[in-house]
Each structure stands twice: as structure tokens, then as C-alpha cells.
Design a protein around this motif. Structure first.
Motif, PDB file in Angstrom:
ATOM      1  N   MET A   1       0.851  -1.201   0.000  1.00 11.53           N
ATOM      2  CA  MET A   1       0.000   0.000   0.000  1.00 11.53           C
ATOM      3  C   MET A   1       0.881   1.243   0.000  1.00 11.53           C
ATOM      4  N   THR A   2       0.657   2.142  -0.976  1.00 15.02           N
ATOM      5  CA  THR A   2       1.465   3.347  -1.052  1.00 15.02           C
ATOM      6  C   THR A   2       1.004   4.376  -0.032  1.00 15.02           C
ATOM      7  N   LYS A   3       1.902   5.293   0.291  1.00 16.11           N
ATOM      8  CA  LYS A   3       1.613   6.294   1.309  1.00 16.11           C
ATOM      9  C   LYS A   3       0.817   7.449   0.735  1.00 16.11           C
ATOM     10  N   PRO A   4      -0.038   8.080   1.515  1.00 14.77           N
ATOM     11  CA  PRO A   4      -0.700   9.308   1.054  1.00 14.77           C
ATOM     12  C   PRO A   4       0.340  10.399   0.874  1.00 14.77           C
ATOM     13  N   ILE A   5       0.221  11.176  -0.212  1.00 14.10           N
ATOM     14  CA  ILE A   5       1.254  12.158  -0.554  1.00 14.10           C
ATOM     15  C   ILE A   5       0.717  13.571  -0.422  1.00 14.10           C
ATOM     16  N   SER A   6       1.350  14.378   0.390  1.00 16.77           N
ATOM     17  CA  SER A   6       1.056  15.793   0.451  1.00 16.77           C
ATOM     18  C   SER A   6       2.215  16.544  -0.206  1.00 16.77           C
ATOM     19  N   PHE A  61      13.039   6.386   6.811  1.00 22.10           N
ATOM     20  CA  PHE A  61      12.424   5.599   5.746  1.00 22.10           C
ATOM     21  C   PHE A  61      10.948   5.938   5.577  1.00 22.10           C
ATOM     22  N   GLU A  62      10.289   6.194   6.690  1.00 26.32           N
ATOM     23  CA  GLU A  62       8.840   6.422   6.642  1.00 26.32           C
ATOM     24  C   GLU A  62       8.471   7.716   5.922  1.00 26.32           C
ATOM     25  N   MET A  63       9.451   8.598   5.711  1.00 29.21           N
ATOM     26  CA  MET A  63       9.178   9.874   5.046  1.00 29.21           C
ATOM     27  C   MET A  63       9.244   9.769   3.530  1.00 29.21           C
ATOM     28  N   VAL A  64       9.893   8.737   3.014  1.00 31.80           N
ATOM     29  CA  VAL A  64      10.113   8.616   1.569  1.00 31.80           C
ATOM     30  C   VAL A  64       8.810   8.224   0.877  1.00 31.80           C
ATOM     31  N   THR A  65       8.338   9.079  -0.031  1.00 32.75           N
ATOM     32  CA  THR A  65       7.102   8.797  -0.771  1.00 32.75           C
ATOM     33  C   THR A  65       7.380   8.209  -2.150  1.00 32.75           C
ATOM     34  N   HIS A  66       8.553   8.551  -2.734  1.00 38.97           N
ATOM     35  CA  HIS A  66       8.905   8.076  -4.074  1.00 38.97           C
ATOM     36  C   HIS A  66      10.375   7.682  -4.104  1.00 38.97           C
ATOM     37  N   VAL A  67      10.674   6.673  -4.897  1.00 33.88           N
ATOM     38  CA  VAL A  67      12.066   6.305  -5.182  1.00 33.88           C
ATOM     39  C   VAL A  67      12.238   6.379  -6.691  1.00 33.88           C
ATOM     40  N   ALA A  68      13.109   7.276  -7.135  1.00 30.69           N
ATOM     41  CA  ALA A  68      13.358   7.469  -8.560  1.00 30.69           C
ATOM     42  C   ALA A  68      14.711   6.871  -8.922  1.00 30.69           C
ATOM     43  N   ALA A  69      14.792   6.292 -10.102  1.00 30.33           N
ATOM     44  CA  ALA A  69      16.050   5.696 -10.549  1.00 30.33           C
ATOM     45  C   ALA A  69      16.329   6.096 -11.985  1.00 30.33           C
ATOM     46  N   ALA A  84      16.906  -2.186  -9.617  1.00 31.59           N
ATOM     47  CA  ALA A  84      16.666  -3.245  -8.643  1.00 31.59           C
ATOM     48  C   ALA A  84      16.657  -2.696  -7.220  1.00 31.59           C
ATOM     49  N   CYS A  85      17.594  -1.796  -6.929  1.00 30.99           N
ATOM     50  CA  CYS A  85      17.650  -1.189  -5.605  1.00 30.99           C
ATOM     51  C   CYS A  85      16.395  -0.353  -5.344  1.00 30.99           C
ATOM     52  N   ALA A  86      15.957   0.407  -6.344  1.00 29.30           N
ATOM     53  CA  ALA A  86      14.752   1.228  -6.195  1.00 29.30           C
ATOM     54  C   ALA A  86      13.526   0.369  -5.943  1.00 29.30           C
ATOM     55  N   LYS A  87      13.404  -0.744  -6.664  1.00 26.74           N
ATOM     56  CA  LYS A  87      12.246  -1.625  -6.467  1.00 26.74           C
ATOM     57  C   LYS A  87      12.255  -2.238  -5.071  1.00 26.74           C
ATOM     58  N   GLY A  88      13.452  -2.587  -4.588  1.00 23.50           N
ATOM     59  CA  GLY A  88      13.544  -3.129  -3.238  1.00 23.50           C
ATOM     60  C   GLY A  88      13.120  -2.120  -2.185  1.00 23.50           C
ATOM     61  N   PHE A  89      13.568  -0.873  -2.338  1.00 21.65           N
ATOM     62  CA  PHE A  89      13.173   0.180  -1.401  1.00 21.65           C
ATOM     63  C   PHE A  89      11.662   0.411  -1.458  1.00 21.65           C
ATOM     64  N   CYS A  90      11.096   0.386  -2.646  1.00 21.22           N
ATOM     65  CA  CYS A  90       9.649   0.611  -2.784  1.00 21.22           C
ATOM     66  C   CYS A  90       8.857  -0.473  -2.057  1.00 21.22           C
ATOM     67  N   LEU A  91       9.291  -1.710  -2.214  1.00 17.55           N
ATOM     68  CA  LEU A  91       8.608  -2.813  -1.540  1.00 17.55           C
ATOM     69  C   LEU A  91       8.732  -2.706  -0.024  1.00 17.55           C
ATOM     70  N   ALA A  92       9.913  -2.296   0.434  1.00 16.45           N
ATOM     71  CA  ALA A  92      10.155  -2.233   1.875  1.00 16.45           C
ATOM     72  C   ALA A  92       9.451  -1.057   2.531  1.00 16.45           C
ATOM     73  N   TRP A  93       9.353   0.062   1.817  1.00 20.07           N
ATOM     74  CA  TRP A  93       8.860   1.291   2.440  1.00 20.07           C
ATOM     75  C   TRP A  93       7.473   1.698   1.977  1.00 20.07           C
ATOM     76  N   GLY A  94       6.895   0.992   1.002  1.00 21.15           N
ATOM     77  CA  GLY A  94       5.587   1.390   0.494  1.00 21.15           C
ATOM     78  C   GLY A  94       5.635   2.662  -0.322  1.00 21.15           C
TER      79      GLY A  94
END
Length: 261
Positions: A1-6, A61-69, A84-94
Motif C-alpha cells: 500500500m502506497t503512502k498518502p502524498i502531500s 524511511f517512513e518519510m520517503v514517498t517516491h524512489v526514482a532511478a 533493482a535497488c529502487a524496487k527493493g526500497f519501494c517494496l520495503a517502504w511502500g
């Protein structure tokens, strides 16, 4: 589940070339940027560099809304490492993943800082095979064609062949790969080339800034590589049917001579 983004908080990764770079974008600007000029070892160093960049920016980690590569074009291995690193971070942090074209990021950076003096642009990257990855952009950094691969000496003719609104009597900004002969090549075609005083290598801050623009315009590309050619993993294996059977090739042995006695 992705985080709400302000307000987006973007962790950006770039390793498509010799520069391993990580940046954090928060509160509308680049909060940290760490870069290492290394030829090898991107996979080993990218996670520790990302952790250091987040700490420098004061981000958990909880503050990151997007991971760009950086999605290329560039080194096959380097592109895969960042994605691959970006996808791993996305899975771990939502977080949500964003794939950014390195050529587009360089063009947008040049336009935002007025390096191109309101001239159309040609952005290039090294293929490491004697050719260049190339893309034409307008003066605002918007793509004026797709990414292609070309020999440097062919670029003036390709520019003349563009059937868009490019004014061929205008100067041309050439950025990206540091290729000093490009100015001379275009000069022979009566084109004045604008180049930055120093080569501007693609870094994660440019990736982050382009990702922020994509988020603002609600057009975020997926974490997918921009490959212009298939990855070469080695020579093809021989057909098993054509492989000689060692057992079948054994020569028939002559019968041993009868024992004398």
C-alpha cells in the motif's frame, strides 16, 4: 500500500555511468547529494550511499514517498543496479517507483538553468562502443524525438532531417557526454554549438528534479530500463544435438592378442 502524498520526499538513484550518485529531494529542493566516481562496485555501494544521503537530509524511511532511478540509456549493469535497488526500497517502504530518462533529466536541468540560452538541444550519452545515445529536445527541455543511437559524424544530417519546427539556422546546445569533437562536427555544417563551460555529468540530483516534475504533472514513468539494444550476456551455446557424443566416438579397440603358452 502506497503512502498518502502531500509533499513528495524523493530518494533518487543514478548509476547508469561511471558516477554512482544518490540524492534526496524534500520540501521543494535537493536536501542531500552524495556522489562517487567509480568504475565498478555500484551494487556494493549503492545501499550504503542511499542510507548516508537519507541521514544527511534528515529523512527516515517512513518519510520517503517516491524512489526514482535513472533508467538509462547507459551501462546495462549500472541501470539494473539502480532499478533493482529502487524496487527493493519501494517494496520495503511502500513508496512509489519512478523511472527517469537520463537524457531527459539532463535536458530539463539545462533548460531550468538557462545553459542552452533558449536554443534547442541535443543531449548525448556514451555507448562505450564508439557510438552515442542521442535525443533532440526543444528549448524548454521537452523531447523533440525519441532516443536513438548514432555515430557522432552523422548527427548534423540527422538534425537536418528532422521534420519538426526546429530552426536549423539557430545555435544548438549540446550536452551530456563530454565529446569535444561534436562542436567541430557541427561547425562544418555551419551550426554554432553552445556547450557548458564544464561537462555536466548526469547525477541523482537531476534525476530527483525530473522526478519531481513528473509527479507535479502526474505523469510518472514506471521503473523500467531504457535499453536501445539487447543485453549481451556472452556467446550463444551450441546446439546440444550438434555436440558430439564422446561415448559414440570411441574407436573400436582391437581384440587383445591371444596369450601364448
Amino acid at each position: 500500500m502506497t503512502k498518502p502524498i502531500s509533499k513528495p520526499c524523493i530518494l533518487a538513484l543514478e548509476s547508469s555511468g561511471a558516477l554512482l550518485s544518490v540524492a534526496v529531494y524534500r520540501d521543494g529542493s535537493i536536501a542531500s547529494l552524495i556522489s562517487h566516481n567509480i568504475t565498478h562496485g555500484h551494487a556494493k555501494d549503492i545501499v550504503p550511499t542511499a542510507m548516508a544521503a537519507l541521514a544527511q537530509a534528515g529523512c527516515g524511511f517512513e518519510m520517503v514517498t517516491h524512489v526514482a532511478a535513472g533508467a538509462g540509456p547507459g551501462s546495462f549493469t549500472g541501470i539494473r543496479v539502480a532499478l533493482a535497488c529502487a524496487k527493493g526500497f519501494c517494496l520495503a517502504w511502500g513508496a512509489k517507483g519512478i523511472g527517469v530518462s537520463g537524457l531527459q533529466a539532463l535536458a530539463r536541468h539545462a533548460a531550468e538553468h538557462d545553459y542552452n540560452d533558449n536554443a534547442p538541444m541535443l543531449i548525448t550519452a556514451d555507448t562505450r562502443r564508439g557510438m552515442l545515445y542521442c535525443q533532440f529536445f526543444d528549448a524548454d527541455g521537452q523531447a523533440a524525438g525519441t532516443i536513438f543511437e548514432a555515430a557522432p559524424e552523422k548527427l548534423p544530417a540527422l538534425r537536418r532531417g528532422m521534420d519538426d519546427n526546429a530552426k536549423l539556422d539557430m545555435p544548438l546546445y549540446v550536452g551530456g557526454f563530454e565529446y569535444e569533437q561534436l562542436a567541430d562536427i557541427f561547425a562544418k555544417d555551419d551550426v554554432r554549438v553552445i556547450q557548458p563551460e564544464m561537462a555536466l555529468p548526469l547525477d541523482a540530483a537531476m534525476i530527483a528534479a525530473d522526478a519531481a516534475y513528473q509527479i507535479m504533472t502526474d505523469m510518472t514513468p514506471p521503473l523500467a530500463p531504457l535499453y536501445l539494444a539487447a543485453a549481451k550476456l556472452g556467446p550463444p551455446k551450441k546446439d546440444a544435438k550438434k555436440t558430439p557424443n564422446k561415448t559414440a566416438k570411441k574407436a573400436k579397440r582391437k581384440p587383445a592378442p591371444a596369450a601364448q603358452g
